[in-house]
Design an enzyme around this catalytic site. Structure first.
Site, PDB file in Angstrom:
ATOM      1  N   ARG A   1       0.159  -0.724  11.068  1.00  0.00           N
ATOM      2  CA  ARG A   1       0.487  -2.038  10.513  1.00  0.00           C
ATOM      3  C   ARG A   1       1.618  -1.869   9.498  1.00  0.00           C
ATOM      4  NH1 ARG A   1      -3.384  -6.917   9.145  1.00  0.00           N
ATOM      5  NH2 ARG A   1      -2.044  -8.131   7.785  1.00  0.00           N
TER       6      ARG A   1
ATOM      7  N   GLY B   1      -6.685 -13.473  10.542  1.00  0.00           N
ATOM      8  CA  GLY B   1      -7.081 -12.961   9.247  1.00  0.00           C
ATOM      9  C   GLY B   1      -7.858 -13.977   8.457  1.00  0.00           C
ATOM     10  N   ARG B   2      -7.151 -14.671   7.588  1.00  0.00           N
ATOM     11  CA  ARG B   2      -7.806 -15.571   6.638  1.00  0.00           C
ATOM     12  C   ARG B   2      -8.652 -16.657   7.287  1.00  0.00           C
ATOM     13  NH1 ARG B   2      -2.656 -17.299   3.572  1.00  0.00           N
ATOM     14  NH2 ARG B   2      -1.777 -16.694   5.560  1.00  0.00           N
TER      15      ARG B   2
ATOM     16  N   TYR C   1       0.851  -1.187   0.000  1.00  0.00           N
ATOM     17  CA  TYR C   1       0.000   0.000   0.000  1.00  0.00           C
ATOM     18  C   TYR C   1       0.892   1.244   0.000  1.00  0.00           C
ATOM     19  CZ  TYR C   1      -4.114  -2.882   0.852  1.00  0.00           C
ATOM     20  OH  TYR C   1      -5.116  -3.801   0.727  1.00  0.00           O
TER      21      TYR C   1
END
Length: 195
Positions: free
Chosen positions: A63, A162-163, A18
């Site tokens: 993060r 997360g996943r 990002y």
């Protein structure tokens, strides 16, 4: 604003390619000005600006990661000292918590030391740290003991999921109740339903 919406904290996503991460990674930040010479300068400016808008009681989480979505070998820092310079800039700008994202939490961040990325972030800054990276992707949870040992050794303060939550939104409840047989292993197909 997030605070008015009732959120308890705000997180800046500066990882995985990002914009903020692009300034941190030497392969994408090829600038020759101050933002190139000090790769943490732009991220620190963003952190400072967001922190200025938050009530003092609202934690600001940042993060960061070494790897990129399509380059798992990428590194924003080749050494702990280099990582320390980046994370110190985050802390000085107002980060309250660091969220260290790595592909696999159990892998060392640097050669010659067992610490993962979160462990190094905590050692280098003293800030509270979140670890994440392939936590509990299967019902067997093969690295569970390693996770608990690292937590007991104060390498990090929180663990993010997360996943696995894509496959099991109630994963925490299932694991806490010992209902591991009800946990569905994560698969790439779980991501596809959100595309």
């Amino acid at each position: 604003m997030a605070v008015r919406a009732g959120f308890d904290a705000v997180e800046i996503h500066g990882a995985h390619g990002y914009l903020i991460d692009e300034f941190l990674w030497p392969r994408t930040n090829r600038r020759t000005d101050a933002y190139g010479r000090n790769r943490a300068m732009f991220p620190a400016e963003v952190i400072r600006a967001v922190k200025a808008e938050l009530p003092p009681s609202t934690p600001l989480i940042v993060r960061f990661s070494q790897f990129k979505e399509r380059d798992y070998d990428a590194r924003i820092a080749e050494t702990p000292a280099e990582l320390g310079r980046i994370l110190s800039a985050f802390a000085e700008a107002g980060a309250d918590v660091l969220h260290a994202s790595q592909r696999r939490f159990w892998e060392p961040a640097f050669d010659g030391d067992h610490r993962n990325l979160a462990g190094w972030a905590k050692r280098l800054t003293g800030l509270p740290v979140i670890t994440v990276g392939s936590v509990g992707l299967t019902r067997a949870f093969p690295h569970r003991d390693d996770l608990l040992k690292r937590f007991a050794n104060d390498e990090f303060d929180l663990v993010a999921l997360g996943r696995i939550l894509l496959a099991n939104p109630d994963w925490v409840r299932l694991m806490a109740a010992g209902e591991t047989a009800s946990v569905r292993d994560y698969s790439k197909a779980d991501e596809d339903i959100f595309r």
